[in-house]
Design an enzyme around this catalytic site. Structure first.
Site, PDB file in Angstrom:
ATOM      1  CG  ASN A 150      -1.870   1.105   1.292  1.00 22.75           C
ATOM      2  OD1 ASN A 150      -1.811   2.019   0.462  1.00 22.75           O
ATOM      3  ND2 ASN A 150      -2.778   1.063   2.253  1.00 22.75           N
ATOM      4  NE  ARG A 158      -6.125   1.587  -0.355  1.00 19.78           N
ATOM      5  CZ  ARG A 158      -6.207   2.706   0.315  1.00 19.78           C
ATOM      6  NH1 ARG A 158      -5.157   3.174   0.950  1.00 19.78           N
ATOM      7  NH2 ARG A 158      -7.330   3.370   0.351  1.00 19.78           N
ATOM      8  CG  HIS A 168     -13.183   2.891   2.916  1.00 25.26           C
ATOM      9  ND1 HIS A 168     -13.954   3.886   3.483  1.00 25.26           N
ATOM     10  CD2 HIS A 168     -11.903   3.238   3.148  1.00 25.26           C
ATOM     11  CE1 HIS A 168     -13.163   4.799   4.026  1.00 25.26           C
ATOM     12  NE2 HIS A 168     -11.910   4.427   3.835  1.00 25.26           N
ATOM     13  NE  ARG A 200     -10.766  11.940   3.990  1.00 29.06           N
ATOM     14  CZ  ARG A 200     -10.680  10.680   3.600  1.00 29.06           C
ATOM     15  NH1 ARG A 200     -11.429  10.247   2.618  1.00 29.06           N
ATOM     16  NH2 ARG A 200      -9.838   9.852   4.173  1.00 29.06           N
ATOM     17  CG  ASP A 222      -7.341   9.741  18.194  1.00 30.33           C
ATOM     18  OD1 ASP A 222      -8.205   9.101  18.812  1.00 30.33           O
ATOM     19  OD2 ASP A 222      -6.222   9.286  17.918  1.00 30.33           O
ATOM     20  CD  GLU A 246     -11.784  -3.529  13.487  1.00 28.24           C
ATOM     21  OE1 GLU A 246     -10.794  -3.886  14.138  1.00 28.24           O
ATOM     22  OE2 GLU A 246     -11.792  -3.458  12.245  1.00 28.24           O
ATOM     23  CD  GLU A 287      -9.040  -1.447   4.231  1.00 24.88           C
ATOM     24  OE1 GLU A 287      -8.600  -1.033   5.327  1.00 24.88           O
ATOM     25  OE2 GLU A 287      -9.335  -0.717   3.287  1.00 24.88           O
TER      26      GLU A 287
END
Ligand code: AMP
Length: 406
Positions: free
Chosen positions: A22, A96, A185, A246, A288, A339, A390
């Site tokens: 990636n 990726r 995603h 964002r 965060d 998660e 991923e």
């Protein structure tokens, strides 16, 4: 340069391994995965490329070393050396790639034709695709003769129907310039939909799911009978949910309004919406979620407001995506926030109680990154946490696309 790593005894029974790459503008994340066993043998990162770069890794061995002013190619050569020192080899390299446009509705082998098509789509993701191409070219140099595969963030959503992917703007913009919603995603939504089905003892074809990938970037998808039928991100990864920095959805007139009233340039507004908005913009303190929840707990009203807007808009989007499904079996939470953040899941389920989703506080407390599973008292529909992977999707697709050399 750091010290040489201690050679380990390679596992002679080891399956064919895939190196997943990636590539970012100044970093490369990698993982050496065994797709047959769904396990990661080694993962790591080369950071700060071009300056005082550092390569670090963990898994069957753990360490880090300085790699000087290594660029992407030099860093990948360091990864080659590392694998060699550890007695490891790979049979394929999976990349990726952020944007595959309409051309790539699945993963494909890197060859002249696919590289040409990829270059022709650079304009769709000018910040990401050029560096993904750079990563592929660097890996071709570092791993000569090893087949490479590109796996796209967008391709899982190519199954969306027109009603979900078209913007209500002049149709010619779609016909002539392919301006439409693509979604991102995809590897994560695909992984957690399949894994969620497995945990429920069903096949994906039997289920109508909303998958919520909540990390620094956030998107949700409607996955009907194993395929994506709608998602919250659009032409770019700015559309949709509130994210770390964002904004997600805003009034499309905002650019014009800010240019007219505050004298901002288009680039200023675009920068603001991408880098200074979302959780960071609302709270004024952090992007965060963990920090914001702590601040909110200690009475910081702006942090609490940011979390509430995040949860409200997420719940609204999940409910909207159910329209695309026509029925709901399960909502799946994944990504760093999905998660790990019990309070976010709790609040979203509270807002979605009208859909029949009822949180079980005990299950919500135990099910998270350490232990995936159901978090609602209700079973039909239910909500669950599934840990995303991923890199494993990329490794599996790469293995599936390798040329048959027999
Ligand atoms: P990702 O991009 O998937 O790594 O997710 C990053 C996001 O996950 C950040 O907003 C983190 O604050 C959030 N996150 C990680 N751990 C926790 C946690 N224990 N509680 C809340 N949010 C967390």
């Amino acid at each position: 340069m750091g010290k040489p790593v201690e050679a380990i005894q390679p596992d002679t029974d080891m399956n064919a391994l895939i190196l997943v790459i990636n590539c970012g503008s100044s970093s490369i994340k990698f993982s050496l995965a065994d797709p047959a066993e769904s396990r990661h043998v080694l993962s790591g990162m080369a950071e700060n490329l071009g300056q005082e770069a550092v390569l670090s890794w963990k898994g069957i061995a753990k360490d880090s070393r300085d790699i000087g002013d290594a660029d992407h190619t030099a860093a990948l050569l360091e990864v080659v050396n590392l694998l060699h020192e550890l007695g490891l080899t790979c049979s394929g390299v999976g990349h990726r790639v952020v944007h595959g446009g309409e051309h790539f509705s699945g993963s494909c082998l890197v060859d002249e034709e696919s590289m040409e098509a990829l270059r022709a789509h650079q304009h769709l993701a000018p910040l990401h695709n050029p560096v993904n191409i750079l990563g592929i070219e660097a890996a071709q140099e570092a791993f000569p003769g090893i087949p490479q595969v590109m796996v796209f963030d967008t391709s899982f959503h190519q199954s969306m129907p027109e009603r979900a992917y078209l913007y209500p703007i002049p149709y010619e913009l779609y016909e002539e310039h392919r301006i439409r919603r693509y979604g991102f995603h995809g590897t994560s939504h695909r992984y957690v939909a399949a894994e969620g089905a497995r945990l429920l003892g069903k096949s994906p074809e039997e289920l109508c799911l909303v998958t919520a990938h909540l990390g620094n970037g956030c998107s949700a998808a409607a996955v009907k009978h194993g395929v994506s039928v709608d998602t919250t991100m659009g032409l770019t990864p700015l559309e949709g949910l509130v994210m770390g920095t964002r904004s997600g959805d805003v009034d499309p007139s905002l650019h014009q309004y800010l240019c007219d009233t505050l004298g901002m340039t288009l680039a200023d507004v675009t920068g603001m919406l991408n880098k200074k908005s979302g959780l960071l913009g609302l709270s004024g303190s952090s992007n965060d979620m963990r920090q914001l929840l702590e601040l909110a707990e200690n009475g910081d009203k702006r942090a609490a407001l940011a979390v509430e807007v995040f949860c409200y808009r997420l719940a609204k989007s999940i409910a909207g995506l159910v329209v695309g499904l026509g029925h709901l079996d399960a909502v799946i939470f994944t990504g760093g926030i999905g998660e790990n953040s019990l309070p976010v899941r709790k609040r979203v389920l509270q807002l979605l109680e009208f859909l029949g989703l009822k949180e079980d506080p005990d299950l919500n407390a135990v099910h998270g990154r350490e232990h995936q599973g159901r978090i609602t008292a209700s079973e039909n529909p239910l909500a669950m946490v599934v840990n995303t992977d991923e890199e494993m999707v990329i490794a599996r697709d790469t293995a599936a696309n390798l040329p048959d050399l027999s």
